[in-house]
Design a protein around this motif. Structure first.
Motif, PDB file in Angstrom:
ATOM      1  N   LYS A 145       0.826  -1.206   0.000  1.00 56.84           N
ATOM      2  CA  LYS A 145       0.000   0.000   0.000  1.00 56.84           C
ATOM      3  C   LYS A 145       0.862   1.258   0.000  1.00 56.84           C
ATOM      4  O   LYS A 145       0.607   2.217  -0.762  1.00 56.84           O
ATOM      5  CB  LYS A 145      -0.930   0.003   1.214  1.00 56.84           C
ATOM      6  N   LYS A 146       1.896   1.269   0.813  1.00 58.21           N
ATOM      7  CA  LYS A 146       2.779   2.427   0.873  1.00 58.21           C
ATOM      8  C   LYS A 146       3.566   2.587  -0.421  1.00 58.21           C
ATOM      9  O   LYS A 146       3.745   3.702  -0.928  1.00 58.21           O
ATOM     10  CB  LYS A 146       3.736   2.303   2.057  1.00 58.21           C
ATOM     11  N   ASN A 148       2.761   1.688  -3.437  1.00 61.84           N
ATOM     12  CA  ASN A 148       1.895   2.189  -4.505  1.00 61.84           C
ATOM     13  C   ASN A 148       1.528   3.655  -4.297  1.00 61.84           C
ATOM     14  O   ASN A 148       1.356   4.404  -5.270  1.00 61.84           O
ATOM     15  CB  ASN A 148       0.649   1.327  -4.617  1.00 61.84           C
ATOM     16  N   SER A 149       1.419   4.087  -3.050  1.00 61.87           N
ATOM     17  CA  SER A 149       1.112   5.498  -2.798  1.00 61.87           C
ATOM     18  C   SER A 149       2.279   6.394  -3.198  1.00 61.87           C
ATOM     19  O   SER A 149       2.077   7.495  -3.716  1.00 61.87           O
ATOM     20  CB  SER A 149       0.770   5.713  -1.320  1.00 61.87           C
ATOM     21  N   HIS A 152       2.288   6.974  -6.939  1.00 65.94           N
ATOM     22  CA  HIS A 152       1.014   7.466  -7.460  1.00 65.94           C
ATOM     23  C   HIS A 152       1.116   8.876  -8.051  1.00 65.94           C
ATOM     24  O   HIS A 152       0.255   9.290  -8.824  1.00 65.94           O
ATOM     25  CB  HIS A 152      -0.039   7.453  -6.344  1.00 65.94           C
ATOM     26  N   SER A 157       4.156   8.016 -11.687  1.00 64.89           N
ATOM     27  CA  SER A 157       3.228   7.077 -12.316  1.00 64.89           C
ATOM     28  C   SER A 157       3.584   6.800 -13.776  1.00 64.89           C
ATOM     29  O   SER A 157       3.199   5.765 -14.321  1.00 64.89           O
ATOM     30  CB  SER A 157       1.797   7.610 -12.217  1.00 64.89           C
ATOM     31  N   PRO A 162       1.695  -0.126 -10.582  1.00 64.40           N
ATOM     32  CA  PRO A 162       1.383  -0.548  -9.210  1.00 64.40           C
ATOM     33  C   PRO A 162       1.865  -1.964  -8.924  1.00 64.40           C
ATOM     34  O   PRO A 162       1.808  -2.850  -9.786  1.00 64.40           O
ATOM     35  CB  PRO A 162      -0.144  -0.455  -9.150  1.00 64.40           C
TER      36      PRO A 162
END
Length: 211
Positions: A145-146, A148-149, A152, A157, A162
């Motif tokens: 989760k971190k 991918n953030s 982002h 990106s 992801p």
């Protein structure tokens, strides 16, 4: 090819301040390499070595040789400046252009996998660079989760995709590797496995048939 140039330029811009914002957690790195099964006395390929964060921890496994590569010339330059061991050989290189005649017992991809956009091509190239039974280790020092953030943002990106669950990421890799280690927690991410000897025979047969 344009995207790879974008990736190189992206990390060239970040290289000079990279170590200020990316500090090594020694205990975690040692634990992840142990869990992932990094072999001792091996020929190791450090893919996307960055500024050389893994070097001290790879050396603790008494490697025969470490070839450390990065698509960013500036990252590789900084890593080389910090390199104090003759077993480590750093160079600016594109993973996809590596000579497949030099094969490795293990390959480590630390905090770099999201920037390899063509996953099927990555899996095949990784397979070709490892000896039969060789181990790949894909790992991150943060949870998915971190990760991918962080990727982002608008610029990031463009040069990353992801990170998916271990089961999903294994889809392309399992064609060539027996995946035996999967860790997907809030604290870290590890995917590791061994090159299939049967896949090696099949792959060579396909190559010879196309020669």
């Amino acid at each position: 090819m344009q995207t790879r140039t974008q990736i190189q330029n992206f990390f060239d811009r970040l290289a000079d301040t990279w170590d200020e914002y990316n500090c090594a957690n020694s205990e975690k790195l040692r634990s992840m390499l142990a869990v992932a099964g990094l072999p001792r006395h091996a020929r190791i390929l450090d893919v996307g070595c960055g500024t050389g964060i893994l070097f001290p921890y790879l050396l603790e496994h008494c490697p025969k040789r470490v070839d450390a590569i990065d698509l960013s010339a500036r990252m590789a330059e900084i890593a080389q400046r910090k390199n104090m061991d003759e077993r480590i050989h750093v160079r600016h290189a594109d993973f996809y252009d590596l000579n497949e005649g030099s094969r490795y017992d293990a390959a480590v991809i630390y905090n770099a996998y999201p920037h390899f956009l063509e996953k099927a091509l990555f899996a095949e190239k990784l397979f070709r660079l490892l000896v039969p039974g060789g181990r790949f280790i894909l790992m991150h020092g943060s949870g998915r989760k971190k990760i991918n953030s962080v990727h982002h943002g608008r610029d990031a990106s463009v040069v990353s995709v992801p990170l998916r669950s271990c089961a999903e990421e294994a889809r392309h890799l399992s064609r060539y590797f027996e995946i035996d280690i999967r860790v997907d927690t809030d604290d870290c991410y590890i995917l590791s496995g061994l090159s299939k000897e049967s896949a090696s025979v099949l792959h060579l047969g396909v190559l010879e048939g196309n020669a």
